[in-house]
Design a protein around this motif. Structure first.
Motif, mmCIF file in Angstrom:
data_model
loop_
_atom_site.group_PDB
_atom_site.id
_atom_site.type_symbol
_atom_site.label_atom_id
_atom_site.label_comp_id
_atom_site.label_asym_id
_atom_site.label_seq_id
_atom_site.Cartn_x
_atom_site.Cartn_y
_atom_site.Cartn_z
ATOM 1 N N THR A 31 0.615 -0.996 -0.135
ATOM 2 C CA THR A 31 -0.026 -0.042 -0.036
ATOM 3 C C THR A 31 0.918 1.525 0.040
ATOM 4 O O THR A 31 2.316 1.699 0.581
ATOM 5 C CB THR A 31 -1.107 0.499 1.127
ATOM 6 O OG1 THR A 31 -2.056 -1.558 1.178
ATOM 7 C CG2 THR A 31 -2.101 1.543 1.089
ATOM 8 N N TYR A 33 0.386 5.136 -0.379
ATOM 9 C CA TYR A 33 -0.052 6.836 -0.323
ATOM 10 C C TYR A 33 0.742 8.294 -0.205
ATOM 11 O O TYR A 33 1.548 8.604 0.137
ATOM 12 C CB TYR A 33 -0.564 7.331 1.591
ATOM 13 C CG TYR A 33 -1.281 6.031 2.467
ATOM 14 C CD1 TYR A 33 -0.117 4.858 2.059
ATOM 15 C CD2 TYR A 33 -2.758 5.984 2.056
ATOM 16 C CE1 TYR A 33 -0.307 4.132 3.638
ATOM 17 C CE2 TYR A 33 -2.852 4.604 3.128
ATOM 18 C CZ TYR A 33 -2.059 4.025 3.291
ATOM 19 O OH TYR A 33 -2.167 2.842 3.893
ATOM 20 N N TYR A 35 0.694 12.221 -0.143
ATOM 21 C CA TYR A 35 -0.102 13.624 0.587
ATOM 22 C C TYR A 35 0.556 14.720 0.507
ATOM 23 O O TYR A 35 1.424 14.575 0.162
ATOM 24 C CB TYR A 35 -0.087 12.770 2.355
ATOM 25 C CG TYR A 35 -1.005 11.986 3.177
ATOM 26 C CD1 TYR A 35 -0.094 10.511 3.386
ATOM 27 C CD2 TYR A 35 -1.928 11.971 3.641
ATOM 28 C CE1 TYR A 35 -0.611 9.696 3.669
ATOM 29 C CE2 TYR A 35 -2.567 10.863 4.017
ATOM 30 C CZ TYR A 35 -2.608 9.616 4.366
ATOM 31 O OH TYR A 35 -2.881 8.651 5.010
ATOM 32 N N LEU A 45 -4.906 13.470 2.120
ATOM 33 C CA LEU A 45 -4.268 12.096 1.251
ATOM 34 C C LEU A 45 -4.669 12.879 0.452
ATOM 35 O O LEU A 45 -6.018 13.142 0.156
ATOM 36 C CB LEU A 45 -5.224 11.158 2.264
ATOM 37 C CG LEU A 45 -5.256 10.078 1.057
ATOM 38 C CD1 LEU A 45 -3.930 9.226 0.975
ATOM 39 C CD2 LEU A 45 -6.454 8.678 1.193
ATOM 40 N N ARG A 48 -4.472 6.973 -3.100
ATOM 41 C CA ARG A 48 -3.525 5.452 -2.254
ATOM 42 C C ARG A 48 -3.998 3.985 -2.856
ATOM 43 O O ARG A 48 -4.436 4.547 -3.894
ATOM 44 C CB ARG A 48 -4.285 5.346 -0.826
ATOM 45 C CG ARG A 48 -4.324 3.786 -0.443
ATOM 46 C CD ARG A 48 -5.234 3.302 0.460
ATOM 47 N NE ARG A 48 -6.840 3.609 0.392
ATOM 48 C CZ ARG A 48 -7.410 2.423 0.075
ATOM 49 N NH1 ARG A 48 -6.262 0.739 0.271
ATOM 50 N NH2 ARG A 48 -8.372 1.709 -0.133
ATOM 51 N N GLU A 50 -2.350 0.602 -4.430
ATOM 52 C CA GLU A 50 -2.766 -1.467 -3.357
ATOM 53 C C GLU A 50 -2.575 -1.746 -4.447
ATOM 54 O O GLU A 50 -2.999 -1.606 -5.291
ATOM 55 C CB GLU A 50 -4.456 -1.967 -2.870
ATOM 56 C CG GLU A 50 -4.930 -1.609 -2.126
ATOM 57 C CD GLU A 50 -4.392 -1.353 -0.141
ATOM 58 O OE1 GLU A 50 -3.424 -2.342 -0.589
ATOM 59 O OE2 GLU A 50 -5.179 -0.948 -0.332
ATOM 60 N N ASP A 56 -8.206 4.838 -4.417
ATOM 61 C CA ASP A 56 -8.570 5.954 -4.077
ATOM 62 C C ASP A 56 -7.871 7.249 -4.136
ATOM 63 O O ASP A 56 -7.051 7.504 -3.881
ATOM 64 C CB ASP A 56 -9.004 5.839 -2.164
ATOM 65 C CG ASP A 56 -9.955 6.928 -1.727
ATOM 66 O OD1 ASP A 56 -10.488 6.786 -0.641
ATOM 67 O OD2 ASP A 56 -9.785 8.151 -2.510
ATOM 68 N N LEU A 91 4.261 14.183 0.699
ATOM 69 C CA LEU A 91 4.612 12.701 1.575
ATOM 70 C C LEU A 91 4.312 11.903 0.802
ATOM 71 O O LEU A 91 2.942 11.506 0.188
ATOM 72 C CB LEU A 91 3.961 13.043 3.179
ATOM 73 C CG LEU A 91 4.908 14.520 4.015
ATOM 74 C CD1 LEU A 91 3.940 14.821 4.687
ATOM 75 C CD2 LEU A 91 6.284 14.089 4.185
ATOM 76 N N SER A 95 2.764 0.851 4.127
ATOM 77 C CA SER A 95 2.135 -0.018 4.952
ATOM 78 C C SER A 95 1.871 -0.638 3.992
ATOM 79 O O SER A 95 1.746 -1.254 3.002
ATOM 80 C CB SER A 95 1.424 0.870 4.787
ATOM 81 O OG SER A 95 -0.046 0.615 4.707
ATOM 82 N N GLY A 98 -3.879 -2.986 5.438
ATOM 83 C CA GLY A 98 -4.561 -1.604 5.931
ATOM 84 C C GLY A 98 -4.073 -2.920 7.557
ATOM 85 O O GLY A 98 -3.698 -4.332 7.418
ATOM 86 N N ALA A 102 0.994 3.529 8.975
ATOM 87 C CA ALA A 102 2.017 3.589 8.186
ATOM 88 C C ALA A 102 3.331 4.493 8.182
ATOM 89 O O ALA A 102 3.553 5.308 9.005
ATOM 90 C CB ALA A 102 1.116 4.961 6.896
ATOM 91 N N PHE A 103 4.459 4.405 7.124
ATOM 92 C CA PHE A 103 5.473 4.876 7.342
ATOM 93 C C PHE A 103 5.647 5.798 6.022
ATOM 94 O O PHE A 103 5.730 5.427 5.252
ATOM 95 C CB PHE A 103 6.537 4.087 7.381
ATOM 96 C CG PHE A 103 7.127 3.115 8.822
ATOM 97 C CD1 PHE A 103 6.174 1.340 8.705
ATOM 98 C CD2 PHE A 103 7.690 2.877 9.174
ATOM 99 C CE1 PHE A 103 6.308 0.813 9.254
ATOM 100 C CE2 PHE A 103 7.840 1.925 10.818
ATOM 101 C CZ PHE A 103 6.390 1.024 10.438
ATOM 102 N N PHE A 104 6.158 7.184 7.060
ATOM 103 C CA PHE A 104 6.356 8.286 5.334
ATOM 104 C C PHE A 104 8.266 8.423 5.660
ATOM 105 O O PHE A 104 9.192 8.526 6.465
ATOM 106 C CB PHE A 104 5.421 9.675 6.567
ATOM 107 C CG PHE A 104 4.818 9.817 6.658
ATOM 108 C CD1 PHE A 104 3.963 9.061 7.420
ATOM 109 C CD2 PHE A 104 3.727 10.238 6.030
ATOM 110 C CE1 PHE A 104 2.441 9.235 7.792
ATOM 111 C CE2 PHE A 104 2.393 10.501 5.611
ATOM 112 C CZ PHE A 104 1.247 9.523 6.927
#
Lengths: 113, 114
Positions: A31, A33, A35, A45, A48, A50, A56, A91, A95, A98, A102-104
């Protein structure tokens, strides 16, 4: 183990120019993301993924923003053309599905002049 | 849709004093809850998380948070603040079974006086 890697760290461009940001997630994280964090605010956000599928993207301004995640690993976020209001920190996070944190990455600070 | 409120934009505490940062959320069920810290020019580092179970959660750097369902709150605490704790703190809500997409609060900037 390497964390989420983003590049470039900083980018200054003139309005109406294109710009692209790159993200390499943590190995094995399916996953991903993107941001956007405006000055003095919390991150919001944009999209996203997958694996390679964008599941999304309702908050992504599709008239000028695009994103891709080829082969379900690295991802690129593009803005074309950039506007003054796009100045922000972008950003990337990843992850392992779900239900996990989450790691940024450290983010890309974009300044549009 | 879920939302997060961090009522305090700025907080200043003396080094060695205790700290509590407030977080209130709006969501129809029990969400996943997180606290992240962001130092200037850096990304977000996870301090602690709540998914289920014990409502008092221990995190890194001596931080803890307590989930109170009746108050829709997830306040962050630390008994003794260090100068290196000065940073921006973000509370976030994640929706279970929705890919862990996070909704963040506006953040609280912590300043530490020597």
């Amino acid at each position: 183990e390497a964390g989420v890697v983003q590049s470039p760290r900083y980018k200054i461009i003139e309005k109406k120019q294109p710009v692209a940001f790159w993200c390499n997630p943590i190995s094995g994280h399916n996953t991903l993301y993107w941001y956007r964090q405006n000055l003095g605010q919390g991150p919001e956000l944009l999209i996203r993924y997958e694996n390679e599928e964008a599941v999304d993207d309702s908050q992504l301004p599709k008239d000028r923003f695009s994103a891709e995640r080829l082969k379900g690993v690295d991802s690129t976020l593009k803005i074309q053309p950039a506007e003054l209001g796009d100045s922000a920190v972008y950003l990337c996070a990843s992850s392992f599905g779900g239900g996990t944190e989450a790691f940024f990455g450290q983010g890309t600070r974009l300044t549009v002049v | 849709a879920q939302s997060v409120t961090q009522p305090d934009i700025h907080i200043t505490v003396s080094e060695g004093a205790s700290l509590e940062l407030r977080c209130n959320y709006s969501y129809g069920a029990t969400p996943y809850l997180f606290w992240y810290v962001q130092s200037p020019g850096q990304g977000l580092q996870l301090l602690l998380k709540y998914f289920s179970g014990d409502t008092l959660v221990q995190g890194i750097k001596g931080f803890e948070a307590e989930f109170k369902r009746s108050q829709s709150s997830f306040n962050l605490r630390k008994p003794s603040v260090h100068w290196s704790d000065a940073a921006e703190y973000f509370c976030a809500v994640g929706v279970p079974n929705a890919g862990n997409m996070l909704t963040f609060g506006g953040g609280t900037r912590l300043m530490v006086k020597p």
